[in-house]
Motif scaffolding. Structure first.
Motif, PDB file in Angstrom:
ATOM      1  N   GLY A 447       0.796  -1.231   0.000  1.00 12.56           N
ATOM      2  CA  GLY A 447       0.000   0.000   0.000  1.00 12.56           C
ATOM      3  C   GLY A 447       0.819   1.266   0.000  1.00 12.56           C
ATOM      4  N   ASN A 448       2.145   1.153   0.178  1.00 16.02           N
ATOM      5  CA  ASN A 448       3.010   2.330   0.156  1.00 16.02           C
ATOM      6  C   ASN A 448       3.560   2.565  -1.262  1.00 16.02           C
ATOM      7  OD1 ASN A 448       3.981   3.451   3.119  1.00 16.02           O
ATOM      8  ND2 ASN A 448       3.191   1.359   3.177  1.00 16.02           N
ATOM      9  N   GLU A 449       3.904   3.803  -1.520  1.00 17.11           N
ATOM     10  CA  GLU A 449       4.527   4.116  -2.808  1.00 17.11           C
ATOM     11  C   GLU A 449       5.830   3.345  -2.945  1.00 17.11           C
ATOM     12  OE1 GLU A 449       5.058   8.271  -3.267  1.00 17.11           O
ATOM     13  OE2 GLU A 449       2.917   8.753  -3.190  1.00 17.11           O
ATOM     14  N   ASN A 450       6.101   2.909  -4.186  1.00 14.48           N
ATOM     15  CA  ASN A 450       7.261   2.052  -4.396  1.00 14.48           C
ATOM     16  C   ASN A 450       7.917   2.374  -5.738  1.00 14.48           C
ATOM     17  OD1 ASN A 450       9.125  -0.004  -4.178  1.00 14.48           O
ATOM     18  ND2 ASN A 450       7.677  -1.650  -4.629  1.00 14.48           N
ATOM     19  N   PRO A 451       8.439   3.600  -5.881  1.00 11.98           N
ATOM     20  CA  PRO A 451       9.014   3.981  -7.180  1.00 11.98           C
ATOM     21  C   PRO A 451      10.251   3.179  -7.547  1.00 11.98           C
ATOM     22  CG  PRO A 451       9.507   5.642  -5.527  1.00 11.98           C
ATOM     23  CD  PRO A 451       8.511   4.696  -4.904  1.00 11.98           C
ATOM     24  N   GLY A 452      10.947   2.624  -6.546  1.00 14.49           N
ATOM     25  CA  GLY A 452      12.156   1.867  -6.839  1.00 14.49           C
ATOM     26  C   GLY A 452      11.919   0.404  -7.146  1.00 14.49           C
ATOM     27  N   GLY A 453      10.660  -0.017  -7.134  1.00 14.98           N
ATOM     28  CA  GLY A 453      10.357  -1.409  -7.430  1.00 14.98           C
ATOM     29  C   GLY A 453      10.917  -2.387  -6.421  1.00 14.98           C
TER      30      GLY A 453
END
Length: 921
Positions: A447-453
């Motif tokens: 549910g958290n942002e995960n721009p780094g995959g």
């Protein structure tokens, strides 16, 4: 016909009475060697115990009969082919030895019992119970010890060992028993399913002397056709080579396995399946396992299906037959460790560096349980801690920053590398830690942002693990602070009940000995310590030095120096624990087995003494109030506490010798005890009620009172000095790890309950309330919640002894064994309106529930069958006491014995009683 009807009616009435009399008594809670239906009993004369339940009052066993059979069918049909004790005239319902036919290895043994009461009425037969024998003779081990074939020194980064063996079952299985040991730790799987719900087998031991194996009934796990054993090995304390942290424990045992499965088929034929050179072996996915520093798991190296039949193990090597360990292999004594409770995160905080901190709301001995999805080869790290940086005020459990491993020790973490699956579940198998917080690096919560995959954590839980000793007691009262204190201490106790009673579940996990016997009177009222402490006694004997000295830690893994290696107050556990087991559980065998150890320790103190003052060590560790950092004793001479301990141990050895019929030793140690007592008072008593001290008489005076070194002419003055010092310090205790037990014991046993109440009912620095106000939820190592120390130590939890023994009032009569004679003597102190609780003794449940209501006190008491009790009822007018609404005068079931210290004393038999008395005008 009519004229005979009255005879028929009388006959029916008599039958009804007899039926009711029998039905009113039941025999249950059958135990063999303290355990319910245990597997792995390897003694020929196991001890049997049982409870008797009845709603009637005054029930006493006058005789018993035990039937023992080789099958449940035979037992039910009355064919006791192994033993029929016959009707034995005895009131003893504990520790009765099996006296039947010699039992072979792997035999299932079924038993039941009936008793006769005080009127010679027989009870119904109990429900059947059973035990399963382990390996009764060394020659019955047909299996070989096996290990990895090593062409170079073992490196755990190559992966800890896996072993497997396929086998066929062509007939119906009636019984299959596995006995197994993997060193240092193991997990056993059969047909892809883990055997039993145990954690971190086998129990830690002095491996050079004793190695424990486990026995399981695996009948239901086998199937007709192809089957497979799979065993994974861990290191534990047996091998610490290459560990991230070792804390002085430098063991290098070769990882090895022994397994034997005895199969009995429905047609009566038998088979034996053994570990040998035909087993296959390989390196597994656990690439680092450290008992003090976490575990690494590389899921890319996992081999799905390796514990199942028809797995292709063509790439695996043959196992190597290796030398057996030097220690005697014995069946497990203590209860195993198990997963006991699941904690979900109560809060997840994001940190500026991209890490996340999970707060599970409770500091506990635990393992993390992870469900994660990500790409093969991605790794994440879990760093456990008891606290976080950014606390305000100092020492509060409210940090908002990264985790702080100050009391945990570092490096200490769990690392998981993702394999090929979309979603993977993992928890460490061969280590555990102590934590409330886990910092996650290299992954994000769902549910958290995960721009780094990064890998995504679907779930992260804290799984509390501990020794599976049964809970046998409870306490609560009208003071919320006292209830919170009890819970605070209880979490420290639970977190340190492992394969030994550890000091902490984090940085050491060592079996420091002083806590075991000093906290024993408290812990034994909440947990059944019989099996764990019997194992502890063996650990101590196995660790004893040739000189007779008993070191501070057992098993004695580290090689400490000075007082950390030897201190009499620690070594005394080798004398006091066997005696406690005898007093609490009627375990005379433990005294017989360890008497020589006990005697040799006392002899060693005498030989190292100067004028009977023994060589001292740490003394009252972590005593408090001097305004300096805590450590070895400062208020009390270590020589004084060492000498008092010498005296206490000497008296116990004398009493044990008397019990065991060793007349010469009894006289020898009685004489020595008298000499120690005289020399102690010559050396340390200054007069005017004070023993020598360095600023506070609390520990010095209390230990002298508690162990019986104070002459009767000085007792009041010595007690007054303690009370005066407490009042002078606004009821701040100065006593530490050793002294606080004796302070509580001396004050409580001499009736100073109001002063103990004042000591406990505080929140100033150095109190339990202070610790709770700082939001700690397990007992820290230090009275001032010093956050550089452990935050999960039970060593200062002795006030539980006052809660259970005195506020509840559940005690054992002087000279009683196994609570055969009970004393109920509650301290009805000002400031408390009620208290209630229970203790499940080896004879049955004892409970007390008292409550004040205006001028009256109501006491509800339960006394188990086959025991008697003396009940103290506080009152200002004994003539107005009632029991169950009726006056107590001229009663057969409550015998008033007189008045003592403001209470009327009543002798009663078993049953439930409700006393009401006048306590205020």
């Amino acid at each position: 016909m009519v004229k005979h009807c009255w005879k028929i009616a009388l006959f029916i009435t008599c039958l009804t009475f007899i039926f009711d009399a029998n039905a009113a008594i039941s025999v249950n809670h059958l135990r063999c060697e303290y355990k319910n239906n245990p597997a792995g009993i390897d003694c020929q004369n196991p001890r049997l115990s049982w409870w008797i339940d009845s709603e009637k009052r005054g029930v006493m066993q006058t005789a018993y009969q035990i039937l023992v059979a080789s099958s449940q069918e035979k037992l039910q049909s009355g064919d006791s082919d192994l033993w029929d004790s016959g009707k034995v005239r005895s009131s003893n319902s504990i520790q009765q030895e099996y006296q039947g036919q010699a039992l072979p290895s792997f035999q299932s043994v079924f038993w039941k019992i009936r008793i006769w009461d005080e009127d010679d009425n027989a009870s119904p037969w109990s429900e059947p119970a059973f035990w399963i024998n382990g390996v009764m003779k060394t020659d019955d081990w047909k299996a070989s010890w096996i290990g990895l074939e090593l062409t170079a020194p073992f490196r755990q980064e190559d992966g800890l060992p896996l072993f497997r063996r396929e086998f066929s079952i062509e007939k119906e299985v009636r019984l299959a028993i596995v006995s197994v040991c993997g060193l240092g730790q193991y997990e056993l799987f059969i047909n892809s399913k883990k055997t039993a719900d145990q954690f971190l087998d086998p129990a830690w031991s002095v491996y050079e002397k004793t190695v424990y194996y486990n026995t399981f009934d695996v009948t239901d796990q086998l199937q007709q056709g192809e089957n497979a054993f799979g065993v994974m090995l861990g290191k534990g304390f047996y091998n610490t080579q290459g560990d991230r942290r070792v804390h002085g424990v430098n063991n290098d045992g070769r990882l090895k396995l022994i397994l034997q499965c005895n199969v009995e088929y429905a047609d009566g034929t038998r088979d034996v399946l053994c570990s040998d050179g035909s087993w296959k072996a390989a390196h597994g996915p656990v690439t680092h396992s450290a008992i003090l520093a976490g575990e690494d798991y590389d899921a890319r190296r996992s081999q799905p299906g390796w514990t199942a039949p028809e797995f292709d193990d063509g790439g695996w090597a043959n196992a190597s037959v290796v030398d057996a360990p030097t220690g005697n292999i014995k069946a497990a004594i203590s209860e195993p460790m198990r997963e006991m409770q699941i904690f979900q995160p109560v809060q997840i905080d994001a940190l500026p560096n991209g890490d996340f901190v999970y707060d599970f709301g409770q500091n506990a001995s635990a393992v993390p349980s992870l469900i994660v999805r990500g790409k093969p080869g991605q790794s994440l790290r879990l760093t456990p801690a008891e606290q976080r940086h950014g606390q305000s005020p100092e020492r509060a459990n409210n940090g908002s920053g990264p985790v702080n491993q100050a009391g945990v020790g570092s490096p200490n973490y769990y690392q998981y590398t993702i394999g090929p699956d979309q979603s993977e579940t993992w928890r460490p198998q061969f280590t555990y830690g102590g934590f409330q917080y886990i910092q996650v690096s290299g992954a994000v919560p769902k549910g958290n942002e995960n721009p780094g995959g990064l890998p995504v954590i679907e779930s992260l839980q804290s799984i509390h693990v501990r020794n599976a000793a049964a809970e046998v007691g409870g306490f609560e009262c009208s003071n919320p602070l006292f209830n919170r204190i009890d819970e605070l201490i209880d979490w420290a106790v639970k977190s340190n009940l492992g394969h030994v009673l550890t000091d902490c579940p984090t940085r050491e996990k060592l079996g420091w000995l002083e806590v075991s016997y000093l906290m024993g009177p408290s812990m034994s009222r909440k947990y059944d310590l019989a099996a764990l402490y019997a194992k502890k006694a063996q650990d101590i004997e196995d660790s004893q030095d040739d000189s007779g000295e008993i070191f501070t830690v057992a098993p004695n893994y580290p090689k400490f120096d000075g007082g950390f290696r030897y201190t009499p107050e620690w070594g005394a556990a080798g004398v006091i624990i066997p005696w406690q087991l005898y007093r609490w559980y009627g375990d005379e065998r433990v005294l017989e087995e360890h008497f020589d150890m006990m005697k040799r320790f006392v002899d060693s103190m005498k030989e190292s003494s100067d004028g009977l003052v023994p060589r001292a060590g740490l003394g009252d560790w972590y005593d408090y109030g001097h305004g300096e950092n805590m450590g070895p004793s400062r208020f009390t001479s270590p020589q004084l506490t060492a000498m008092a301990t010498f005296y206490r141990c000497c008296v116990i050895v004398a009493d044990s010798a008397d019990l065991l019929g060793k007349t010469n030793e009894n006289q020898q140690y009685e004489d020595l005890a008298k000499q120690i007592k005289s020399a102690f008072n010559t050396n340390f008593y200054e007069g005017n009620g004070r023993y020598k001290n360095e600023g506070s008489p609390q520990t010095a005076n209390a230990i002298a009172l508690s162990v019986g070194l104070v002459g009767s002419e000085n007792r009041d003055d010595v007690l007054k000095s303690i009370v005066d010092d407490l009042k002078h310090r606004n009821f701040q205790q100065t006593a530490g790890d050793v002294g606080f037990y004796y302070l509580v014991d001396a004050l409580a046993s001499l009736g100073e309950h109001e002063n103990l109440f004042q000591n406990v009912n505080r929140n100033a620095e150095g109190s339990y309330g202070y610790i709770l106000d700082l939001d700690w939820n397990s007992m820290p190592e230090a009275w001032n919640a010093n956050t550089s120390a452990s935050m999960n130590h039970c060593m200062l939890g002795h006030i539980q002894q006052w809660f259970y023994h005195y506020l509840l009032g559940i005690q054992q009569a002087e000279g009683s064994i196994g609570f055969k004679q009970v004393v109920i003597d509650p301290a009805v102190v000002e400031g408390l309106n009620w208290a209630r609780g229970y203790y499940d003794s080896i004879h049955g449940r004892i409970s007390c529930d008292w409550k004040k209501s205006e001028k009256l006190l109501t006491m509800k008491v339960s006394v188990p069958a086959n025991t008697t009790a003396i009940i103290h009822v506080p009152t200002i007018d004994a003539d107005k006491i009632t029991e169950s609404g009726r006056p107590v005068q001229n009663r057969n079931d409550v015998d008033m014995m007189g008045i003592e210290n403001g209470s009327a004393l009543f002798k009663v038999g078993s049953g439930n009683y409700t006393f009401t008395s006048l306590i205020h005008e």
